[in-house]
Write a protein that holds these residues in place. Structure first.
Motif, PDB file in Angstrom:
ATOM      1  N   PRO A  72       0.828  -1.205   0.000  1.00  0.00           N
ATOM      2  CA  PRO A  72       0.000   0.000   0.000  1.00  0.00           C
ATOM      3  C   PRO A  72       0.860   1.251   0.000  1.00  0.00           C
ATOM      4  CG  PRO A  72       0.060  -0.995   2.204  1.00  0.00           C
ATOM      5  CD  PRO A  72       1.030  -1.758   1.354  1.00  0.00           C
ATOM      6  N   VAL A  75      -6.151  -3.820   4.369  1.00  0.00           N
ATOM      7  CA  VAL A  75      -5.483  -2.548   4.102  1.00  0.00           C
ATOM      8  C   VAL A  75      -6.441  -1.459   4.576  1.00  0.00           C
ATOM      9  CG1 VAL A  75      -4.691  -0.976   2.289  1.00  0.00           C
ATOM     10  CG2 VAL A  75      -4.182  -3.413   2.131  1.00  0.00           C
ATOM     11  N   ALA A 115      -5.382   3.574   2.977  1.00  0.00           N
ATOM     12  CA  ALA A 115      -4.242   3.857   2.088  1.00  0.00           C
ATOM     13  C   ALA A 115      -4.647   4.851   1.001  1.00  0.00           C
ATOM     14  CB  ALA A 115      -3.753   2.560   1.462  1.00  0.00           C
ATOM     15  N   ALA A 117      -3.039   1.058  -3.484  1.00  0.00           N
ATOM     16  CA  ALA A 117      -2.418  -0.217  -3.115  1.00  0.00           C
ATOM     17  C   ALA A 117      -2.132  -1.013  -4.377  1.00  0.00           C
ATOM     18  CB  ALA A 117      -3.348  -1.015  -2.207  1.00  0.00           C
TER      19      ALA A 117
END
Ligand code: FUC
Length: 778
Positions: free
Chosen positions: A236, A250, A253, A256
């Protein structure tokens, strides 16, 4: 996200087209995209990407993305030997029964005494590698959704706005970096959040997650098959990674990048080590670099051919609506161009040197039990997969197929020896990556020993188009010679006619009425297709031995056999006979049109053999009048037949039928179910309408339909190694540009005009006018 109705499409189209005033030139990039305004509701609507080996079908759901993953060596099973130990002694008895006209008895005896099968040893199958799920949880207000596959750069994209934030996912499978990449971005910082997981429908995989990597392992087929290993690594930009036991989250972010590598032990090596090496190399490059390398590699193949059939409209509509509009009678010429180039896209994405050939579904298969095991049927299907390779300037992509046939040789030699008691190599209707070649299953499809012999037609073409003598010497000729050795010893003298005939064998998968009964049978001595294939093989192997200046004695033997082969016969109704006698046909519209092998892909039936040419025409007309062409690949073959018969209108009619009756909304060919051969056969057939070179000359626009008034095709290839650009206007040749790759003599024809250049200069470009006069040489 709802589908548009056809009248709505027309109205929308006209309104949009006229008011926007968009010209084709301005927006030609819109044309080579398959796109939808909704996620795939089922596998057949998903979009395929692949690097020849590693592929995915992209569903594009907003809430939870699914990528069904494929790797071409994910096979259950192992090498097997299923030969029937009684075959050798049964063979002469079956032949005798057939020569005596005792068809039922011959079928029964062959089934019992020649065919092998071990019920405790189930056939191997290709399987999906697994699934990558990306759970975004996006719900609420979704706007401007689009899912597309751009076949000009081999990148799939899903874009949408969720609650005011615009998201983009890009997916491709890179050949230079051997990695599948998913890149997720959005237009606001810190808004990319999702959970990824890897799984497989059989539920037997072991997955482990450490940090930003999930690994998936399985010894497939319950431990009887390949060992496979998959790694998924997420990098990410911003945000954080939270790793669960078998998933990665994740959170927040900016973007990614997901890298996925997968391998099996099929070609040797430890798949864990292979995938980790690939992963280390891939992740050392950032996304833009990986993407740049992927596009450059893909386009070096794809951009060799450009096609314009003249009209422009449909690119402004989603592909499913365009297919529906076609089904409802509309003609979308741009969709034909897209379909054509999609065939090339699929070949580039499913067949790369060093790998396995494209199987019945290329590399894309759903779940654990794909139709016909997604195997390698060599009684037409895999040969058809490679029909577009040489002519559409992708000759090197045929090499996996030639390697594959080469790899059959040890088993094929054993089958010839132990099942039939003769030399050379033989394979039957189908095989798999464990290379079985013995006759198995039902005689109705299985008792057909021409699988390698037919494949040699592709193999010889590879030389005719490419001209690589060393490749011919080392790789192709040994296969052709051993196949010819088999055929010479396999043929027997027909006691009634004195000719040499192949048998017991079938006309692929067709049956006939036993004379005077309502019973059907399938075995004969000398089915027309076998005779044609053997004639082709012997002629080509003779030529190959002359090119290589080798094997004079064997050449002599081939020549002697050739003249004794039972000839192609025309029946009392003027059709090419499928069998040595005029049997009644229970299925006169049968999908296999085997007795026209000599018309296409062979070259025994051309305008130089007018009687056979006329008879071939009657044969195909009769097949069609009785419902022929009902599977995708059969329809695609028919396009090639009409192209070779110089009937552009009929070829065109059958292209429309292919699109209307045998094409899924993602443009996959529909047998049904999905089978990729029709895609490849369709692309080949369209090329054959514009250029042919099987009859000793390079023929320009041999079957141009009146509907393609003005257009061009650039970069296609003719035998002799000529790269040809053809431009036509108002139905007539305008100009032609030819690059001579190998400096061969050139006989060029257009309609009744013909010119002959005794030699051409290697690497030079020749430009000819519409009267074939040379305008320029550079
Ligand atoms: C051949 C055809 C079938 C199918 C199968 C995979 O046997 O007769 O239609 O395409 O291959």
């Amino acid at each position: 996200m709802k589908h548009l109705s056809i009248p709505t499409i027309f109205i929308l189209f006209m309104a949009f087209y006229i008011s926007a005033g968009i010209s084709r030139a301005q927006d030609s990039s819109a044309m080579l995209k398959i796109w939808f305004t909704h996620p795939a509701a089922e596998w057949n609507e998903a979009l395929p990407v692949g690097n020849g080996r590693l592929g995915a079908m992209i569903f594009g759901s907003v809430e939870k993305e699914r990528l069904e993953l494929n790797e071409q060596t994910v096979w259950t099973g192992r090498p097997r030997w299923d030969a029937n130990p009684d075959a050798l002694k049964t063979l002469p008895e079956v032949r005798k029964l057939l020569f005596d006209g005792k068809y039922r008895e011959a079928d029964e005896l062959a089934q019992k005494g020649i065919m092998g099968w071990k019920p405790d040893n189930p056939p191997a199958t290709y399987q999906a590698l697994g699934d990558l799920y990306l759970d975004f949880g996006h719900a609420g207000e979704i706007r401007d959704y689009r899912r597309e596959l751009n076949i000009e750069d081999a990148i799939a994209k899903v874009t949408y706005s969720a609650n005011g934030t615009r998201y983009t996912r890009e997916v491709f499978s890179s050949a230079p970096d051997q990695v599948l990449v998913v890149h997720i971005t959005c237009n606001k910082p810190g808004m990319v959040s999702f959970t990824s997981s890897l799984s497989r429908p059989d539920g037997r995989v072991t997955t482990t997650t450490t940090g930003n990597e999930t690994d998936m392992y399985e010894h497939v087929g319950n431990g009887v098959g390949v060992k496979m290993f998959t790694r998924l690594k997420i990098i990410p930009e911003g945000g954080k990674i939270i790793s669960g036991s078998d998933s990665i989250r994740v959170e927040g972010a900016n973007s990614a990048t997901l890298y996925l590598t997968a391998a099996t032990d099929y070609f040797g090596g430890d798949p864990s080590a292979i995938t980790s090496g690939q992963m280390n190399k891939a992740t050392a490059r950032d996304y833009s670099e990986i993407k740049r390398r992927h596009v450059a590699d893909y386009q070096s193949l794809f951009k060799r051919v450009t096609l314009d059939l003249g009209s422009s409209d449909g690119g402004y509509f989603p592909t499913d609506a365009r297919v529906t509009a076609m089904q409802n009678g509309y003609v979308d010429t741009d969709l034909l161009e897209l379909y054509y180039q999609f065939g090339r896209y699929l070949l580039i994405s499913s067949s790369r040197p060093g790998g396995l050939p494209a199987n019945l579904q290329g590399i894309w298969a759903d779940g654990m039990n794909p139709p016909w095991s997604a195997d390698y049927h060599i009684n037409i299907n895999i040969e058809m997969n490679y029909w577009p390779s040489e002519i559409t300037n992708l000759g090197e992509l045929q090499e996996p197929f030639i390697d594959f046939i080469d790899a059959l040789r040890p088993d094929a030699e054993r089958t010839a020896k132990e099942v039939y008691g003769i030399h050379g190599i033989v394979a039957h209707y189908t095989t798999d990556p464990w290379y079985f070649t013995e006759p198995t299953g039902n005689i109705g499809y299985g008792m057909w020993p021409m699988g390698i012999a037919w494949s040699c037609q592709n193999i010889w073409d590879h030389y005719l188009f490419g001209g690589d003598k060393e490749y011919l010497r080392k790789k192709s000729y040994p296969i052709m010679k051993e196949a010819a050795e088999f055929c010479i010893e396999w043929l027997v003298k027909d006691p009634h006619t004195g000719f040499l005939v192949s048998g017991p064998s079938i006309s692929p998968e067709n049956r006939f009425y036993i004379p005077g009964t309502h019973e059907t049978a399938c075995l004969v001595m000398g089915p027309t297709m076998d005779q044609m294939i053997i004639r082709d093989l012997l002629q080509n192997t003779i030529k190959a031995s002359m090119v290589l200046d080798t094997d004079k004695t064997f050449r002599n033997k081939m020549q002697k056999t050739l003249v004794r082969l039972a000839p192609t016969k025309i029946g009392s109704d003027g059709r090419i006979m499928e069998w040595p006698f005029e049997f009644g046909e229970p299925e006169p519209g049968h999908r296999h049109i085997s007795h026209l092998y000599g018309l296409h892909p062979g070259n025994q039936i051309t305008e130089n053999t007018p009687e056979l040419f006329r008879a071939a025409r009657k044969t195909i007309d009769y097949r069609l009048a009785h419902g022929g062409g009902h599977t995708g690949w059969s329809r695609a073959w028919i396009i090639n037949f009409f192209a070779r018969l110089k009937d552009g209108e009929k070829a065109y009619e059958n292209i429309l039928a292919l699109l209307r009756k045998s094409t899924l909304s993602n443009l996959f060919d529909n047998h049904p179910p999905f089978q990729i051969d029709g895609n490849f056969g369709g692309t080949a057939g369209m090329t054959e309408m514009l250029l042919q070179s099987h009859a000793g000359k390079v023929e320009l626009l041999p079957s141009l339909p009146s509907e393609w008034k003005t257009g061009y095709i650039h970069g296609i290839v003719a035998r002799g190694g000529f790269v040809v650009d053809i431009d036509w206007e108002k139905g007539l040749l305008n100009k032609v540009k030819i690059v001579s790759r190998n400096g061969n003599p050139l006989r060029l024809s257009y309609g009744a005009k013909e010119i002959y250049l005794e030699k051409t200069e290697k690497g030079k470009t020749y430009t000819f006018g519409s009267d074939l006069s040379i305008q320029e040489k550079e």
